[in-house]
Write an enzyme that holds these catalytic residues in place. Structure first.
Site, PDB file in Angstrom:
ATOM      1  N   ASN A 128      -5.200  -2.471   1.682  1.00 20.20           N
ATOM      2  CA  ASN A 128      -4.267  -1.440   1.233  1.00 20.20           C
ATOM      3  C   ASN A 128      -3.013  -1.992   0.566  1.00 20.20           C
ATOM      4  OD1 ASN A 128      -4.194  -2.136   4.174  1.00 20.20           O
ATOM      5  ND2 ASN A 128      -2.150  -1.253   3.972  1.00 20.20           N
ATOM      6  N   CYS A 151       2.948   2.453   6.294  1.00 20.06           N
ATOM      7  CA  CYS A 151       3.072   2.576   7.737  1.00 20.06           C
ATOM      8  C   CYS A 151       4.064   1.561   8.317  1.00 20.06           C
ATOM      9  CB  CYS A 151       1.713   2.389   8.392  1.00 20.06           C
ATOM     10  SG  CYS A 151       0.433   3.379   7.617  1.00 20.06           S
ATOM     11  N   GLY A 164      -7.540   8.095   9.670  1.00 17.47           N
ATOM     12  CA  GLY A 164      -7.981   6.707   9.648  1.00 17.47           C
ATOM     13  C   GLY A 164      -7.558   5.914  10.870  1.00 17.47           C
ATOM     14  N   GLN A 184      -9.268   2.748   2.129  1.00 17.27           N
ATOM     15  CA  GLN A 184      -8.820   2.648   0.737  1.00 17.27           C
ATOM     16  C   GLN A 184      -9.997   2.631  -0.241  1.00 17.27           C
ATOM     17  OE1 GLN A 184      -5.768   2.782  -0.519  1.00 17.27           O
ATOM     18  NE2 GLN A 184      -4.642   2.771   1.399  1.00 17.27           N
TER      19      GLN A 184
HETATM   20  C1  LIG Z   1      -6.504   0.510   5.157  1.00 15.12           C
HETATM   21  C2  LIG Z   1      -5.935   1.665   5.940  1.00 15.12           C
HETATM   22  N1  LIG Z   1      -6.395   1.911   7.180  1.00 15.12           N
HETATM   23  C3  LIG Z   1      -5.924   2.931   7.901  1.00 15.12           C
HETATM   24  C4  LIG Z   1      -4.935   3.758   7.438  1.00 15.12           C
HETATM   25  C5  LIG Z   1      -4.448   4.872   8.295  1.00 15.12           C
HETATM   26  O1  LIG Z   1      -5.012   6.097   7.936  1.00 15.12           O
HETATM   27  P1  LIG Z   1      -4.301   7.475   8.435  1.00 15.12           P
HETATM   28  O2  LIG Z   1      -3.018   7.557   7.667  1.00 15.12           O
HETATM   29  O3  LIG Z   1      -5.272   8.546   8.072  1.00 15.12           O
HETATM   30  O4  LIG Z   1      -4.117   7.353   9.899  1.00 15.12           O
HETATM   31  C6  LIG Z   1      -4.402   3.535   6.157  1.00 15.12           C
HETATM   32  C7  LIG Z   1      -3.293   4.383   5.653  1.00 15.12           C
HETATM   33  O5  LIG Z   1      -2.370   3.918   5.034  1.00 15.12           O
HETATM   34  C8  LIG Z   1      -4.920   2.455   5.388  1.00 15.12           C
HETATM   35  O6  LIG Z   1      -4.459   2.190   4.169  1.00 15.12           O
END
Ligand SMILES: Cc1ncc(COP(=O)(O)O)c(C=O)c1O
Length: 407
Positions: free
Chosen positions: A170, A346, A83, A198
């Site tokens: 998220n 994150c 993502g 999400q």
């Molecule tokens: C809304 C959203 N965007 C992007 C990401 C990032 O995705 P990835 O972990 O595959 O890099 C997340 C992951 O927590 C997310 O919740």
């Protein structure tokens, strides 16, 4: 011969309740099986010999599967490493392409509650490349202020490079009015990117019907592995690559394509989208029980996000507990076998209140007491009961410890 797979085993012994499916959800057994099968084969999909062509066939069939599940054409699927990469490609790639065509296009409009995968590339463009980031406000529930977005574009439409508004948030689970966003942006010919990471598998997502120019998704939120994702890019949308090299993925995303990752993503997407209506209904019911249990044990806890079930992720419950630090609650719950989050995985560990909660108008003290419980495919009533049993004593303990610190 693929082995039979039972329910995924907990990584840690003693875990009784995993309520962090928004951070990552277990890989579907069928996905583990096809991925293992693919990993045992040789062949780079770019190689011209038989093994390479077989790997290429797997990639292309998987691309078709992803496209069919999400209402896209196979040629609109750019496979990525997840993502964050899809978000970076969308924000930077659209910005560079639009600014190259017309240097007046410098404004990047993003909702104030975007994931850092969108916010940070936008900020980087501002710091390094002369972009101007406009943070579009949201209301108390986290939903975009559409009138503010309309005003922001109308103030100077020729200067807008792109709009990025996520499908669903998220941290608090609120879904955004993507249809309205697209219709306003379309009046001015502005492309819209949406981070649907999400939403896929939790809400109905149809790329073509949505009208967005680009849509990010990642396998590990719907039963695929971490590290396999995609950016859906509408046919004819100019996009400048972020990664340069071998010219894979139509030159938009260089790097050897993982046949195992592609196959896993395809199977996971097909399964998740087929199960979505029943899955969402089941999670909504479990989430309601969880909400009642938390409020029963902690009557002054406050539930955040949209009160309208049609405008939120079905399996996410976000609460703030007055007088407590979310981090303390998280660790105390963890010690009792309940795994959850304070918001975005994150940014966990960074001791600042969430930008999402701030944008919703919460004060810093309230925002610090945030807890996110997120349900998924493997969640059961027993998980709800585990939270119900733990949350009261945990909050009491955190409050007593807090008072002791103040004394
Ligand atoms: C809304 C959203 N965007 C992007 C990401 C990032 O995705 P990835 O972990 O595959 O890099 C997340 C992951 O927590 C997310 O919740």
């Amino acid at each position: 011969m693929p082995q039979a797979h039972g329910p995924p085993a907990p990584r840690l012994s003693g875990v009784s309740a995993y309520l962090d499916h928004a951070a990552t959800t277990p890989v579907q057994p069928e996905v583990v099986a096809v991925m293992a099968e693919e990993l045992s084969r040789i062949g780079n999909p770019s190689s011209l010999h038989t093994a390479g062509r077989a790997a290429r066939r797997v990639v292309e069939e998987s691309r078709e599967q992803v496209a069919a599940a999400l209402g896209a054409r196979p040629g609109e699927v750019v496979l990525t490493g997840g993502g964050t990469e899809a978000d970076n490609l969308a924000v930077k790639g659209l910005y560079w392409a639009r600014a190259a065509a017309d240097p007046r296009r410098r404004r990047v409009l993003v909702s104030a509650v975007e994931h850092h995968g969108v916010l940070d590339p936008a900020e980087w463009l501002a710091a390094e490349q002369g972009a101007e980031v406009v943070h579009l406000p949201v209301d108390r529930t986290g939903r975009l202020d559409v009138a503010a977005m309309r005003e922001a574009i109308a103030a100077d439409p020729a200067s807008v490079a792109l709009v990025s508004v996520m499908w669903a948030n998220n941290e608090v689970g609120t879904a955004q009015p993507i249809e309205q966003v697209v219709s306003i942006a379309a009046e001015h010919g502005v492309p819209v990117h949406t981070d649907a990471v999400q939403a896929v598998g939790a809400l109905p997502v149809d790329f073509d019907a949505s009208g967005v120019a680009a849509l990010s998704l990642t396998g590990h939120k719907f039963g695929g592995p971490i590290g396999a994702g995609a950016l859906l890019v509408r046919r004819g949308t100019p996009l400048v690559p972020v990664l340069h090299g071998g010219g894979q993925e139509g030159g938009v995303r260089s790097g050897s394509v993982s046949a195992a990752g592609a196959r896993a993503l395809g199977v996971a997407a097909e399964l998740a989208v087929a199960a979505q209506p029943a899955h969402a209904a089941r999670l909504a019911e479990l989430r309601e029980r969880l909400r009642a249990a938390v409020l029963d044990a902690v009557p002054d806890a406050v539930v955040h996000g949209s009160p309208d079930p049609a405008q939120r992720l079905p399996g996410l419950l976000h609460v703030t507990v007055p007088g407590c630090e979310g981090d303390s609650l998280l660790y105390l719950l963890d010690a009792r076998g309940v795994e959850c989050s304070t918001g975005s995985a994150c940014t966990a560990g960074v001791p600042q209140p969430s930008h999402v909660l701030r944008a919703m108008g919460l004060d810093d003290d309230t925002a610090r007491g945030a807890l996110r419980f997120s349900l998924g495919r493997t969640s059961t009533a027993a998980d709800v009961e585990a939270v119900a049993a733990a949350i009261g004593p945990v909050v009491e303990r955190a409050r007593t410890a807090g008072l002791a610190l103040l004394a």
